[in-house]
Design a protein around this motif. Sequence first.
Motif, PDB file in Angstrom:
ATOM      1  N   THR A  13      84.668  31.880   7.023  1.00 47.93           N
ATOM      2  CA  THR A  13      84.766  33.261   6.577  1.00 47.93           C
ATOM      3  C   THR A  13      85.888  33.367   5.567  1.00 47.93           C
ATOM      4  OG1 THR A  13      86.354  33.860   8.282  1.00 47.93           O
ATOM      5  CG2 THR A  13      84.014  34.047   8.850  1.00 47.93           C
ATOM      6  N   ARG A 189      81.051  33.325   1.660  1.00 46.99           N
ATOM      7  CA  ARG A 189      81.826  33.923   2.750  1.00 46.99           C
ATOM      8  C   ARG A 189      83.327  33.758   2.496  1.00 46.99           C
ATOM      9  NH1 ARG A 189      81.305  37.706   5.190  1.00 46.99           N
ATOM     10  NH2 ARG A 189      81.908  37.112   7.306  1.00 46.99           N
ATOM     11  N   ARG A 192      84.546  36.358   0.447  1.00 48.29           N
ATOM     12  CA  ARG A 192      84.517  37.652   1.124  1.00 48.29           C
ATOM     13  C   ARG A 192      83.277  38.481   0.816  1.00 48.29           C
ATOM     14  NH1 ARG A 192      90.812  39.732   1.507  1.00 48.29           N
ATOM     15  NH2 ARG A 192      91.729  37.684   1.900  1.00 48.29           N
ATOM     16  N   TRP A 193      82.180  37.818   0.539  1.00 49.92           N
ATOM     17  CA  TRP A 193      80.922  38.545   0.389  1.00 49.92           C
ATOM     18  C   TRP A 193      80.447  38.994   1.766  1.00 49.92           C
ATOM     19  CZ3 TRP A 193      76.675  37.424  -3.600  1.00 49.92           C
ATOM     20  CH2 TRP A 193      77.227  37.212  -4.867  1.00 49.92           C
ATOM     21  N   PRO A 194      79.880  40.208   1.889  1.00 47.73           N
ATOM     22  CA  PRO A 194      79.249  40.615   3.146  1.00 47.73           C
ATOM     23  C   PRO A 194      78.078  39.695   3.463  1.00 47.73           C
ATOM     24  CG  PRO A 194      79.541  42.486   1.675  1.00 47.73           C
ATOM     25  CD  PRO A 194      79.845  41.256   0.867  1.00 47.73           C
TER      26      PRO A 194
END
Length: 266
Positions: A13, A189, A192-194
Amino acid sequence: MTAYDAERPVLPTEAALGDAPPRLGYEVFIVLAISLGQSGVYALLRIIERLTRPQPLGQQSSTLNQSVTPDRPWLDLTYQLVNIGFALVPVLLAFYLLDRTNRPAGATIGFDLRRPGFDAWFGVVIAACIGIPGLGLYLGARALGLNTEVQASALASTWWTIPVLVLSAAQNAILEEVIMIGFLFTRLRQLRWPIVAVIAFSAVIRGSYHLYQGFGGFVGNMIMGVVFGLIYLRWKRVGPLVVAHTLLDVVAFVGYALVAPHVSWL
């Protein structure tokens, strides 16, 4: 929780690298630009060219696995093997880049030999669940004139035809699943992409490089991309996806080579 669940790597993440350096975005662009993203752009141009022909899309054909020198089998074999080898270079680049931040890369994305039995049987299950609906979607799109006739093999009939088709299927599977799932999901990820955006982006690109076949190929592979993305998020392994994709392409390539000369509906 099993012992394996306790030790398996989680999907990286945004916390994996803190503030992700801008170079991760450059990595995504470069890997896609020299591999499947590039294929997507060419496929888009191809479908535009097809749609602007006088001949309707449903009356056109797309050919995969073509012979280069059909009159010289040994040279043709060399061409096929070289093409397969060079097509896997972006996979090596993806592993090299992942290894710099998520060592070992194979364990990070679940493309290793820690669970061969699981990867094999689960891959067979995935292939069985996707293969029949996929064939139905292709035939439906053909009937509606939304897809070209896909000739899955146009190799000359020689002793090496089927082995090369199997290798080609494996190459497609490794290239697509390592890059579109393992590498892309990890890097996006970390950027920080949803997760919904990651799945959608990967699925749309997967569909885009099949646009040369028509809109059936685009939609079918986009759905496959969503399903594969969800499976990866649940089990954190690319291995079963590679097995499933390989089986699907082996059936398509080898099955077409063996069956197409005797039927009219493929």
